[in-house]
Design an enzyme around this catalytic site. Structure first.
Site, short mmCIF file in Angstrom:
data_model
loop_
_atom_site.label_atom_id
_atom_site.label_comp_id
_atom_site.label_asym_id
_atom_site.label_seq_id
_atom_site.Cartn_x
_atom_site.Cartn_y
_atom_site.Cartn_z
N GLY A 44 0.46 -1.55 -0.24
CA GLY A 44 -0.12 -0.24 -0.22
C GLY A 44 1.21 1.62 -0.13
N SER A 111 6.51 -5.03 -0.92
CA SER A 111 6.51 -3.21 -1.25
C SER A 111 6.04 -2.36 0.08
CB SER A 111 5.56 -3.16 -2.19
OG SER A 111 4.97 -2.37 -3.05
N TRP A 112 5.01 -1.69 0.11
CA TRP A 112 5.11 -0.61 0.87
C TRP A 112 5.48 -1.86 2.77
CZ3 TRP A 112 5.68 3.73 3.51
CH2 TRP A 112 5.11 3.97 4.54
N HIS A 295 6.29 -6.07 -9.78
CA HIS A 295 6.48 -5.91 -9.03
C HIS A 295 5.29 -6.69 -8.00
CE1 HIS A 295 6.06 -3.47 -5.52
NE2 HIS A 295 4.74 -3.24 -5.67
#
Length: 322
Positions: A44, A111-112, A295
């Site tokens: 996120g 990711s985040w 990703h």
């Protein structure tokens, strides 16, 4: 043996943890209640957890903990910005660990989620057995520029970038983070919904090489689009509430903790250079570059790499158990 997502496994416990500032955090547990504890941190900000996140881990080996971060997924109140900063999210991870009476755990994220995992490790290194991180995001100015300025990912996807800018007033398009922030801070709900869809679609389009498997990218989950767009913009507009280069400047706090870093060579959301820079400063981390991956955590090569890493790490941790 080839790896893939472990079979779907229902949770054995779901609950909402009430916090003093009004947030209720959704937590789920699955796998082996007496197994190796692992927490998975979703992306996120605002992405929410997926039932597939628990499928990275062998349910006979791991006690799997997944939760929705503040303001998104099944946590409430939705989109609340009250006491919603990186420091708050880090404290939530530690609160969950204590609540579940876990001494130390494997910390994983994508990711985040890698940003949060690293910030958590820097603050609470003694509680971390090891890390598995996919798609490194260090929350730096160059990364925000790559995502949202015309000199970055937009050079690879110019037609999609024009659509990303479409909801913004023409005079404000030179600073998309600021322009989106104006919309999301306003009272026009229709404008917020349109902007959320455009923001979310931009990231979806950057995230995967496997359109043939994932299908045509559409924003069908309105709740996720609203959370992902508005919370991501809120965090990134405020530089993720971190000092520039915070993670690399504090890497010594976790440099002795083992880590497996997985990154797609064609990741257009989080550039491979982020992971390479991180591992160059982290003596106990190894970097696996996936030659045909972008990703998304659910591309075939990435799934195989993560599941193999969780098996490898479980064997390593059991062999080196104190």
């Amino acid at each position: 043996m080839s790896h893939c997502l472990y079979p779907y496994l229902a949770t054995y416990k779901e609950e909402w943890l009430s916090l003093s500032d009004g947030h209720q955090i959704y937590i789920e547990q699955s796998g082996n209640p007496k197994g190796l504890p692992v927490v998975y941190l979703h992306g996120g900000p605002g992405g929410g957890s997926s039932e597939n996140h628990r499928r990275y881990f062998d349910p006979e080996v791991y006690r799997i903990i997944v939760f929705d971060q503040r303001g998104c997924g099944r946590s409430t109140p939705t989109l609340s910005l009250i006491s919603n900063t990186t420091a708050d999210l880090v404290e939530d991870i530690e609160t969950i660990r204590k609540y579940l009476a876990i001494d130390k755990w494997l910390v994983c994220g994508g990711s985040w989620g890698t940003t949060l995992a690293l910030c958590y490790g820097i603050k609470y290194p003694k509680q971390v057995l090891a890390f598995i991180l996919r798609g490194v995001f260090l929350a730096t100015e160059k990364e925000y520029n790559w995502l949202y300025q015309p000199s970055g990912a937009a050079r690879f996807y110019p037609e999609y970038y024009r659509e990303f800018l479409q909801p913004l007033p023409k005079g404000e398009r030179s600073n998309p983070l600021k322009a989106y922030h104006h919309i999301f801070s306003g009272d026009n709900e229709l404008a917020k919904a349109a902007a959320s869809k455009a923001w979310y679609l931009w990231e979806l389009r950057l995230s995967t090489l496997e359109y043939h498997q994932i299908g045509l990218l559409k924003v069908e989950d309105t709740h996720k689009a609203l959370c992902m767009a508005q919370l991501s913009n809120y965090y990134f507009y405020h530089s993720s509430f971190l000092e520039e280069n915070y993670i690399l400047n504090n890497i010594n706090a976790i440099v002795d903790i083992p880590a497996i870093i997985i990154h797609g060579r064609y990741d257009m959301v989080c550039q491979l250079g982020n992971a390479d820079e991180l591992v160059s400063a982290w003596s106990n981390a190894t970097l696996q570059i996936l030659p045909q991956a972008g990703h998304s955590g659910f591309e075939s090569q990435t799934i195989n790499a993560i599941c193999k890493a969780t098996d490898t790490m479980a064997n390593f941790l059991y062999e080196n158990k104190e």
